[in-house]
Design a protein around this motif. Structure first.
Motif: not given
Length: 176
Positions: A69-72, A93-97, A108-110
Motif C-alpha cells: 500500500l505504501d508503494y501504491l 490512512s489507517s490501512g486504507v488507500l 478503495v484498497i485496504n
C-alpha cells in the motif's frame, strides 16, 4: 396454508420455494411428497468461493501488505501529478488507500488482517479480495487468477487514457 399443490408446481417447488426463507409453519404445511430438504437447499449458478486460509505469518502479511500500500501510494501520487486533474487525488490512512477519480469513480484498497488479504473496491470491476501467492510472489484474486497490479494497470490505463504500469509485482523482492 399451501394446501393441495398441482403436480407441476410440486415438481418446481424446490426452485420456486428454495430461495425463500420458510418458517417452520410453512415447512409443516408442505405436502408430504415434497421433500423438505430440497426446499431448504439453495442452488447457485456458480460455486461459492473456496475459503483458502493463508499460511503466511501475521508478521509477514503486515510487512507485505503495508509495503504494497505504501508503494501504491507513491506510484499513484506520481501518476496523479502527471495527469494534473485537480479532481484526482490519492490518500492513505489507517490501512486504507483511496484513489478518487472525480466523476469516473473511487477506488478503495485496504488491508484485511484477519483474512491476510488486500481488498479492492473498483468502480469498474467491483469488489475483489486478493491473497498473497508465494509461488507468484504477488497479490492474486483466486477466482480469476489476476494480480492486483495487472487489474489496476488495465483499468487505470482505460480511465486515464494512457498506458499505466504501476510495477506492482514480485512483492518480496521489491520491498526487501
Amino acid at each position: 396454508m399451501l394446501g393441495r399443490l398441482p403436480s407441476r408446481l410440486v415438481r418446481q417447488s424446490p426452485r420456486l420455494i428454495g430461495n425463500a426463507a420458510l418458517s417452520t409453519i410453512a415447512l409443516r404445511s408442505l405436502p408430504r411428497h415434497v421433500h423438505r430438504a430440497s426446499v431448504l437447499s439453495r442452488r447457485f449458478a456458480t460455486p461459492p468461493p473456496q475459503v483458502k486460509h493463508s499460511e503466511m505469518s501475521t508478521e509477514l502479511y503486515e510487512r507485505y501488505s503495508e509495503a504494497t500500500l505504501d508503494y501504491l501510494l507513491e506510484v499513484l501520487e506520481e501518476e496523479m501529478e502527471q495527469v494534473g486533474d485537480p479532481q484526482y487525488e490519492v490518500e492513505y490512512s489507517s490501512g486504507v488507500l483511496t484513489l478518487k477519480l472525480g466523476d469516473k469513480g473511487t477506488y478503495v484498497i485496504n488491508k484485511q488482517p484477519p483474512n491476510k488479504q488486500i481488498w479492492l473496491s473498483s468502480p469498474f470491476s467491483g469488489p475483489k479480495r486478493y491473497d498473497y501467492s508465494e509461488e507468484q510472489d504477488d497479490w492474486i484474486y483466486v477466482r480469476d487468477g489476476q494480480s492486483l497490479g495487472d487489474l489496476l494497470n488495465q483499468e487505470l490505463s482505460i480511465v486515464l487514457e494512457r498506458e499505466v504500469r504501476l510495477g506492482l509485482q514480485k512483492i518480496s523482492r521489491k520491498f526487501w
